[in-house]
Design an enzyme around this catalytic site. Structure first.
Site, PDB file in Angstrom:
ATOM      1  N   SER A 176     -62.036  60.238  46.907  1.00 21.12           N
ATOM      2  CA  SER A 176     -63.239  59.472  47.292  1.00 21.12           C
ATOM      3  C   SER A 176     -63.228  59.041  48.752  1.00 21.12           C
ATOM      4  CB  SER A 176     -63.356  58.185  46.466  1.00 21.12           C
ATOM      5  OG  SER A 176     -63.657  58.470  45.141  1.00 21.12           O
ATOM      6  N   HIS A 206     -67.929  62.541  46.887  1.00 20.67           N
ATOM      7  CA  HIS A 206     -67.148  63.751  46.568  1.00 20.67           C
ATOM      8  C   HIS A 206     -68.022  64.975  46.844  1.00 20.67           C
ATOM      9  CE1 HIS A 206     -63.490  62.285  44.459  1.00 20.67           C
ATOM     10  NE2 HIS A 206     -64.219  61.204  44.329  1.00 20.67           N
ATOM     11  N   HIS A 215     -63.497  64.311  37.491  1.00 11.72           N
ATOM     12  CA  HIS A 215     -62.779  63.205  36.843  1.00 11.72           C
ATOM     13  C   HIS A 215     -63.013  63.217  35.343  1.00 11.72           C
ATOM     14  CE1 HIS A 215     -63.692  61.937  40.973  1.00 11.72           C
ATOM     15  NE2 HIS A 215     -62.571  61.252  40.929  1.00 11.72           N
ATOM     16  N   TYR A 245     -63.704  60.646  33.689  1.00 15.00           N
ATOM     17  CA  TYR A 245     -64.805  59.718  33.386  1.00 15.00           C
ATOM     18  C   TYR A 245     -66.180  60.347  33.554  1.00 15.00           C
ATOM     19  CZ  TYR A 245     -64.990  58.802  38.473  1.00 15.00           C
ATOM     20  OH  TYR A 245     -65.085  58.927  39.836  1.00 15.00           O
ATOM     21  N   GLU A 246     -66.221  61.568  34.112  1.00 11.44           N
ATOM     22  CA  GLU A 246     -67.498  62.283  34.159  1.00 11.44           C
ATOM     23  C   GLU A 246     -67.817  62.889  32.789  1.00 11.44           C
ATOM     24  OE1 GLU A 246     -68.070  64.768  37.868  1.00 11.44           O
ATOM     25  OE2 GLU A 246     -66.017  64.082  38.237  1.00 11.44           O
ATOM     26  N   ALA A 266     -58.366  57.481  46.275  1.00 13.49           N
ATOM     27  CA  ALA A 266     -58.629  56.084  46.635  1.00 13.49           C
ATOM     28  C   ALA A 266     -58.081  55.257  45.487  1.00 13.49           C
ATOM     29  CB  ALA A 266     -60.119  55.856  46.791  1.00 13.49           C
ATOM     30  N   MET A 311     -58.257  56.329  39.042  1.00 16.47           N
ATOM     31  CA  MET A 311     -58.835  57.029  37.879  1.00 16.47           C
ATOM     32  C   MET A 311     -58.683  58.543  37.991  1.00 16.47           C
ATOM     33  SD  MET A 311     -62.400  54.898  37.819  1.00 16.47           S
ATOM     34  CE  MET A 311     -62.443  53.126  38.127  1.00 16.47           C
ATOM     35  N   SER A 312     -57.727  58.994  38.785  1.00 15.23           N
ATOM     36  CA  SER A 312     -57.647  60.443  38.998  1.00 15.23           C
ATOM     37  C   SER A 312     -56.199  60.885  39.165  1.00 15.23           C
ATOM     38  CB  SER A 312     -58.433  60.807  40.266  1.00 15.23           C
ATOM     39  OG  SER A 312     -57.781  60.301  41.421  1.00 15.23           O
ATOM     40  N   ASN A 371     -58.930  48.835  48.379  1.00 16.07           N
ATOM     41  CA  ASN A 371     -59.307  47.457  47.969  1.00 16.07           C
ATOM     42  C   ASN A 371     -58.131  46.827  47.237  1.00 16.07           C
ATOM     43  OD1 ASN A 371     -60.421  49.644  45.902  1.00 16.07           O
ATOM     44  ND2 ASN A 371     -59.814  47.833  44.717  1.00 16.07           N
ATOM     45  N   HIS A 417     -68.185  50.827  44.452  1.00 16.40           N
ATOM     46  CA  HIS A 417     -67.771  52.181  44.844  1.00 16.40           C
ATOM     47  C   HIS A 417     -68.125  52.472  46.307  1.00 16.40           C
ATOM     48  CE1 HIS A 417     -66.750  56.397  44.566  1.00 16.40           C
ATOM     49  NE2 HIS A 417     -67.974  56.753  44.907  1.00 16.40           N
TER      50      HIS A 417
HETATM   51  N1  HPA Z   1     -59.369  50.642  40.455  1.00 10.26           N
HETATM   52  C1  HPA Z   1     -59.516  51.888  40.001  1.00 10.26           C
HETATM   53  N2  HPA Z   1     -59.840  52.917  40.769  1.00 10.26           N
HETATM   54  C2  HPA Z   1     -60.019  52.675  42.077  1.00 10.26           C
HETATM   55  C3  HPA Z   1     -59.884  51.390  42.626  1.00 10.26           C
HETATM   56  C4  HPA Z   1     -59.558  50.318  41.761  1.00 10.26           C
HETATM   57  O1  HPA Z   1     -59.419  49.141  42.165  1.00 10.26           O
HETATM   58  N3  HPA Z   1     -60.134  51.499  43.956  1.00 10.26           N
HETATM   59  C5  HPA Z   1     -60.393  52.805  44.203  1.00 10.26           C
HETATM   60  N4  HPA Z   1     -60.324  53.523  43.068  1.00 10.26           N
END
Ligand code: HPA
Length: 251
Positions: free
Chosen positions: A18, A49, A71, A73-74, A101, A193-194, A217, A229
């Site tokens: 990302s 993406h 992903h 989650y898609e 990310a 998540m990846s 973050n 996001h």
């Molecule tokens: N959690 C999950 N996935 C992420 C995060 C997060 O804080 N930041 C970027 N991808």
């Protein structure tokens, strides 16, 4: 165009997560192939993406860059999200650097910083190896040799490279503060998540794997904030130059 990728016979590939797609520009863009032109692959549905392969070059050697990934989650299976890894292996890629990310959990990390993945927690409840091969060894998913090379490159470039364990959750929602406390107790230093399905698939194919998280973050509940996001993508973009510098120095 697909033939151009195959004929170049890149041995190294980099998957860009990302907001990190711009890293490809640092390697020069010799040709581009959208994922939907590759049998078995399709474009990502996630903003940030791009969904294409780019052929670049470093020290004269071809490098395959994947801008964007699929992903779980898609709504895809772990087998589907790892099709790009099997494609890379098929065309001769032997070494893959997976970037993402991630939310920072470890206190000593900083937002905008990079974390070298030393190991992972697969909390996604699935794996691309369902149906086999069974019982693959996962004691060193992230190659110690590649890790050392990346640490040396970071030192040379005066970049801080944190190290830690990446926990992969299914998403697509961000975590709750309670989940982050749980993850910290489990030994996670960053959360995303990846990456994990791809790392498992690449190892099972005998590829050398490295993983780098861009800490976009603080994970939920660690600071007074809410997660968006668009911000994750923005921080990723801003820190892309450091990631590009690190990768160019290491490869
Ligand atoms: N959690 C999950 N996935 C992420 C995060 C997060 O804080 N930041 C970027 N991808």
């Amino acid at each position: 165009m697909l033939a151009a990728l195959q004929n170049a016979r890149p041995e190294t590939a980099i998957v860009l997560g990302s907001g990190l797609g711009a890293v490809a520009e640092a390697f020069g863009i010799e040709c581009e192939v959208p994922y939907d032109q590759v049998p078995g692959l399709s474009a990502s549905t996630v903003p940030g993406h791009a969904g294409r392969f780019v052929l670049g070059r470093q020290n004269g050697k071809p490098i395959l860059l994947a801008q964007g990934r699929r992903h779980l989650y898609e709504g895809l299976t772990a087998h589907e999200v790892t099709a790009s890894i099997r494609f890379m292996h098929e065309i001769g890629v032997r070494r893959v650097v997976l970037t993402n990310a991630a939310g920072a959990i470890h206190d000593s990390f900083h937002v905008g910083g990079l974390m070298l993945i030393t190991d992972h927690l697969n909390l996604q409840g699935t794996t691309p190896l369902l149906g086999g091969p069974h019982f693959h060894d996962m004691s060193e998913v992230y190659s110690l040799t590649l890790r050392e090379r990346l640490l040396v490159a970071a030192r040379e470039q005066h970049l801080t490279l944190h190290q830690g364990v990446y926990a992969a959750l299914l998403g697509p929602q961000y975590e709750t503060p309670a989940e982050i406390r749980m993850l910290r107790t489990l030994g996670a230093d960053a959360v995303g998540m990846s990456t994990v399905p791809e790392a498992i698939q690449a190892r099972a194919l005998g590829m050398e794997v490295a993983g780098i998280s861009m800490l976009t973050n603080w994970a939920a509940g660690l600071k007074a904030q809410t997660l968006h996001h668009a911000e994750v993508v923005e921080v990723g973009k801003a820190a892309s130059a450091d990631l590009a510098k690190l990768l160019k120095a290491a490869l």
